[in-house]
Design a protein around this motif. Structure first.
Motif, PDB file in Angstrom:
ATOM      1  N   UNK A 162       0.874  -1.343   0.051  1.00  0.00           N
ATOM      2  CA  UNK A 162       0.126   0.052  -0.123  1.00  0.00           C
ATOM      3  C   UNK A 162       0.922   1.219   0.270  1.00  0.00           C
ATOM      4  N   UNK A 163       1.997   1.102   0.783  1.00  0.00           N
ATOM      5  CA  UNK A 163       2.924   2.411   0.889  1.00  0.00           C
ATOM      6  C   UNK A 163       3.544   2.884  -0.613  1.00  0.00           C
ATOM      7  N   UNK A 164       3.717   1.607  -1.151  1.00  0.00           N
ATOM      8  CA  UNK A 164       4.399   1.703  -2.562  1.00  0.00           C
ATOM      9  C   UNK A 164       3.531   2.317  -3.634  1.00  0.00           C
ATOM     10  N   UNK A 165       2.277   1.749  -3.460  1.00  0.00           N
ATOM     11  CA  UNK A 165       1.324   2.309  -4.369  1.00  0.00           C
ATOM     12  C   UNK A 165       0.887   3.787  -4.136  1.00  0.00           C
ATOM     13  N   UNK A 166       0.833   4.353  -2.719  1.00  0.00           N
ATOM     14  CA  UNK A 166       0.745   5.572  -2.129  1.00  0.00           C
ATOM     15  C   UNK A 166       1.931   6.488  -2.883  1.00  0.00           C
ATOM     16  N   UNK A 167       2.868   5.971  -2.644  1.00  0.00           N
ATOM     17  CA  UNK A 167       4.113   6.900  -3.396  1.00  0.00           C
ATOM     18  C   UNK A 167       4.074   7.066  -4.775  1.00  0.00           C
ATOM     19  N   UNK A 168       3.675   5.972  -5.555  1.00  0.00           N
ATOM     20  CA  UNK A 168       3.543   6.214  -6.945  1.00  0.00           C
ATOM     21  C   UNK A 168       2.318   7.030  -7.292  1.00  0.00           C
ATOM     22  N   UNK A 169       1.147   7.265  -6.403  1.00  0.00           N
ATOM     23  CA  UNK A 169       0.017   8.024  -6.706  1.00  0.00           C
ATOM     24  C   UNK A 169       0.536   9.407  -6.269  1.00  0.00           C
ATOM     25  N   UNK A 170       1.385   9.555  -5.195  1.00  0.00           N
ATOM     26  CA  UNK A 170       1.816  10.901  -4.693  1.00  0.00           C
ATOM     27  C   UNK A 170       2.856  11.410  -5.622  1.00  0.00           C
ATOM     28  N   UNK A 171       3.692  10.718  -6.365  1.00  0.00           N
ATOM     29  CA  UNK A 171       4.674  11.180  -7.191  1.00  0.00           C
ATOM     30  C   UNK A 171       3.600  11.695  -8.492  1.00  0.00           C
ATOM     31  N   UNK A 172       2.787  10.969  -9.006  1.00  0.00           N
ATOM     32  CA  UNK A 172       2.048  11.636 -10.285  1.00  0.00           C
ATOM     33  C   UNK A 172       1.150  12.577  -9.886  1.00  0.00           C
ATOM     34  N   UNK A 173       0.769  12.547  -8.614  1.00  0.00           N
ATOM     35  CA  UNK A 173      -0.137  13.865  -8.205  1.00  0.00           C
ATOM     36  C   UNK A 173       0.718  15.157  -8.004  1.00  0.00           C
ATOM     37  N   UNK A 174       1.867  14.729  -7.494  1.00  0.00           N
ATOM     38  CA  UNK A 174       2.815  15.988  -7.337  1.00  0.00           C
ATOM     39  C   UNK A 174       3.180  16.765  -8.632  1.00  0.00           C
ATOM     40  N   UNK A 175       3.575  15.851  -9.624  1.00  0.00           N
ATOM     41  CA  UNK A 175       3.862  16.298 -10.781  1.00  0.00           C
ATOM     42  C   UNK A 175       2.690  17.063 -11.547  1.00  0.00           C
ATOM     43  N   UNK A 176       1.492  16.418 -11.410  1.00  0.00           N
ATOM     44  CA  UNK A 176       0.199  17.087 -12.070  1.00  0.00           C
ATOM     45  C   UNK A 176       0.126  18.428 -11.469  1.00  0.00           C
ATOM     46  N   UNK A 177       0.116  18.552 -10.008  1.00  0.00           N
ATOM     47  CA  UNK A 177      -0.180  19.726  -9.454  1.00  0.00           C
ATOM     48  C   UNK A 177       0.979  20.825  -9.748  1.00  0.00           C
ATOM     49  N   UNK A 178       2.143  20.241  -9.927  1.00  0.00           N
ATOM     50  CA  UNK A 178       3.328  21.457 -10.559  1.00  0.00           C
ATOM     51  C   UNK A 178       3.133  21.941 -11.970  1.00  0.00           C
ATOM     52  N   UNK A 179       2.531  20.908 -12.868  1.00  0.00           N
ATOM     53  CA  UNK A 179       2.040  21.451 -14.130  1.00  0.00           C
ATOM     54  C   UNK A 179       0.733  22.246 -13.816  1.00  0.00           C
ATOM     55  N   UNK A 180      -0.062  22.105 -13.049  1.00  0.00           N
ATOM     56  CA  UNK A 180      -1.442  22.887 -12.808  1.00  0.00           C
ATOM     57  C   UNK A 180      -0.833  24.248 -12.220  1.00  0.00           C
ATOM     58  N   UNK A 181      -0.009  24.256 -11.599  1.00  0.00           N
ATOM     59  CA  UNK A 181       0.560  25.655 -10.940  1.00  0.00           C
ATOM     60  C   UNK A 181       1.150  26.467 -12.054  1.00  0.00           C
ATOM     61  N   UNK A 182       1.955  25.892 -12.903  1.00  0.00           N
ATOM     62  CA  UNK A 182       2.687  26.473 -14.026  1.00  0.00           C
ATOM     63  C   UNK A 182       1.491  27.141 -14.852  1.00  0.00           C
ATOM     64  N   UNK A 183       0.584  26.243 -15.421  1.00  0.00           N
ATOM     65  CA  UNK A 183      -0.275  26.716 -16.283  1.00  0.00           C
ATOM     66  C   UNK A 183      -1.290  27.876 -15.903  1.00  0.00           C
ATOM     67  N   UNK A 184      -1.656  27.517 -14.574  1.00  0.00           N
ATOM     68  CA  UNK A 184      -2.690  28.551 -13.959  1.00  0.00           C
ATOM     69  C   UNK A 184      -1.989  29.758 -13.659  1.00  0.00           C
ATOM     70  N   UNK A 185      -0.657  29.825 -13.393  1.00  0.00           N
ATOM     71  CA  UNK A 185      -0.055  31.184 -13.261  1.00  0.00           C
ATOM     72  C   UNK A 185      -0.102  31.712 -14.648  1.00  0.00           C
ATOM     73  N   UNK A 186       0.225  30.961 -15.766  1.00  0.00           N
ATOM     74  CA  UNK A 186       0.467  31.632 -16.769  1.00  0.00           C
ATOM     75  C   UNK A 186      -0.983  32.242 -17.324  1.00  0.00           C
ATOM     76  N   UNK A 187      -1.965  31.238 -16.994  1.00  0.00           N
ATOM     77  CA  UNK A 187      -3.335  31.631 -17.397  1.00  0.00           C
ATOM     78  C   UNK A 187      -3.788  33.216 -16.492  1.00  0.00           C
ATOM     79  N   UNK A 188      -3.358  33.106 -15.319  1.00  0.00           N
ATOM     80  CA  UNK A 188      -3.746  34.204 -14.387  1.00  0.00           C
ATOM     81  C   UNK A 188      -2.901  35.708 -14.991  1.00  0.00           C
ATOM     82  N   UNK A 189      -1.636  35.340 -15.387  1.00  0.00           N
ATOM     83  CA  UNK A 189      -0.865  36.674 -15.999  1.00  0.00           C
ATOM     84  C   UNK A 189      -1.528  37.026 -17.192  1.00  0.00           C
ATOM     85  N   UNK A 190      -1.855  36.134 -18.091  1.00  0.00           N
ATOM     86  CA  UNK A 190      -2.667  36.487 -19.328  1.00  0.00           C
ATOM     87  C   UNK A 190      -3.936  37.119 -19.020  1.00  0.00           C
TER      88      UNK A 190
END
Length: 467
Positions: free
Chosen positions: A386-414
């Motif tokens: 379970x811990x290994x799956x949690x890490x895999x999911x957390x890695x994917x979630x963290x990567x997705x949120x980083x992209x989301x921050x980058x895109x939402x920041x660009x959208x806000x600046x625009x």
């Protein structure tokens, strides 16, 4: 001049000490290691486990002492109605020569129980460390939320001030100002909630550490905690490593071995018991006397002449005289001293089936201990998977949120540029700002979730849970 200077220095030193007492220096922030050490020191369950371990150690030492001969002494004193006293002194000892190896197996069992209790306490400490790490990370996470919320309040406050000036000169409408004012109030509420969450996180950490609650309590805030996801091990590899390192596994393995020796102890009752005993004793009786016999010679009639029965024959006759003397205390003890040595063999024939039933119960206990050990290993495997799956999911979630921050920041600046050029209204701009703020919060949460899940894997691998 020298004396005056020295007096000034003494006064200054005195004032420094006084100020140090009444105005102590501000306490430093708590590091994770300090929090862990304090929690382990103050935890009452850990202290109780330490007491259990001490009892197990005493039982182990006692079982070794049971191999030594037992020795007992006694002194008795009695009086009768004739004022006669009787004193006795005895010293006896015995040693078991053979009892089906029960003593030997008991030593082995108690030694295993003692080692298992130490692993139990170590496992309990690991759980406390996990709780501290979790609470510490929640404080860090809450602090980031506070900083993020404060930054949003400051940014919108500047925007509000700017639009307020534009409204005064007629470049912006009152409606835009009201919308920004509403958003500013909303962000202030978010900031207040974040501060409340931070206070609760600090409270939780202090309670786990079992220290008095202080409003000035704070922790060390690392400049940057970035999760490291390189070279992650597979769940099977972590499980195989955990089997050799986790104290809870070692404890249950030792408990199984202890049950095996418990069965041997029960079977030992079938065999004969051979014991060697010895006794030393003596006594003193106050009424006991030493008798001495002497003889007195007296001229007495010893008969008549055969030739003349009327003529008496006189002769020298020896008569015994008995004299009695006190029997000295030390002499009585010496004369009455006795010693004995015995060898006894006890052969069990029938004991109302107690021995057979004890053996059966120990066999069942061993089966349950084996099941407990396997159950713990199964739980460990499931937890690691379970811990290994949690890490895999957390890695994917963290990567997705980083992209989301980058895109939402660009959208806000625009959106800001469009709003300044009159191509977007205030409602749309605030919507973009809210999306950017939400993305930041989700990214912060995902980062700390990943850090904690990675720490869980470190725990199973036996890596110290310290940043």
């Amino acid at each position: 001049m020298f004396m005056k200077t020295q007096s000034i220095q003494l006064v200054a030193l005195f004032m420094f000490l006084i100020l140090g007492v009444f105005f102590p220096s501000q306490a430093q922030n708590w590091t994770l290691q300090q929090c862990v050490d304090t929690a382990l020191k103050n935890n009452l369950s850990i202290q109780q486990s330490g007491n259990v371990t001490e009892i197990s150690k005493i039982n182990f030492n006692q079982s070794k002492s049971d191999l030594l001969p037992s020795l007992s002494g006694g002194i008795g004193q009695s009086y009768d109605l004739e004022n006669s006293s009787n004193s006795n002194i005895s010293l006896s000892g015995s040693v078991t020569l053979f009892n089906g190896f029960q003593n030997k197996n008991t030593i082995k069992q108690n030694q295993l129980d003692y080692q298992a209790s130490k692993y139990d306490m170590e496992a309990q400490k690991n759980n406390i460390v996990l709780n501290v790490v979790d609470a510490y990370l929640k404080v860090l996470y809450a602090e980031e939320l506070v900083k993020n919320a404060k930054a949003q309040v400051d940014a919108i406050q500047l925007q509000f001030n700017e639009i307020e000036q534009f409204v005064i000169v007629g470049k912006k409408s009152e409606s835009d100002l009201l919308q920004v004012k509403s958003e500013l109030a909303s962000e202030k509420l978010t900031y207040i909630n974040a501060e409340g969450q931070l206070k609760s996180a600090k409270l939780n950490l202090q309670q786990i550490m079992n220290i008095p609650i202080s409003k000035t309590f704070d922790i060390e805030y690392p400049l940057s905690i970035e999760p490291k996801t390189e070279g992650l091990s597979k769940a099977d590899d972590i499980y195989n490593l955990a089997l050799t390192q986790q104290p809870v596994i070692k404890s249950y393995e030792l408990k199984t071995q202890s049950s095996e020796y418990g069965l041997k102890i029960a079977k030992g009752a079938i065999y004969p018991r051979l014991s060697l005993g010895g006794n030393l004793g003596t006594n003193y009786l106050s009424s006991m006397k030493i008798s001495e016999t002497t003889y007195l010679n007296n001229i007495q009639n010893i008969g008549y002449l055969q030739s003349n029965p009327n003529e008496i024959v006189m002769g020298n006759v020896s008569a015994p005289v008995y004299n009695y003397f006190d029997y000295a205390f030390d002499k009585q003890l010496k004369d009455n001293f006795s010693k004995s040595l015995s060898l006894s063999l006890s052969i069990p024939i029938y004991s109302n089936r107690q021995v057979k039933n004890n053996i059966k119960k120990q066999e069942i206990t061993l089966k349950n201990t084996l099941l407990d050990e396997q159950s713990v290993k199964n739980d460990l495997r499931k937890e690691i998977e379970q811990a290994s799956i949690d890490v895999e999911n957390a890695i994917a979630k963290y990567g997705a949120t980083k992209e989301q921050v980058s895109s939402s920041m660009a959208s806000y600046e625009n959106a800001k540029a469009k709003y300044e050029n009159g191509m977007m209204n205030m409602s749309e701009l605030i919507h973009e700002l809210n999306s950017f703020t939400k993305a930041q919060s989700e990214n912060i949460q995902a980062r700390y979730e990943l850090i904690y899940n990675l720490k869980i894997l470190d725990y199973y691998k036996g890596i110290p849970l310290i940043f």
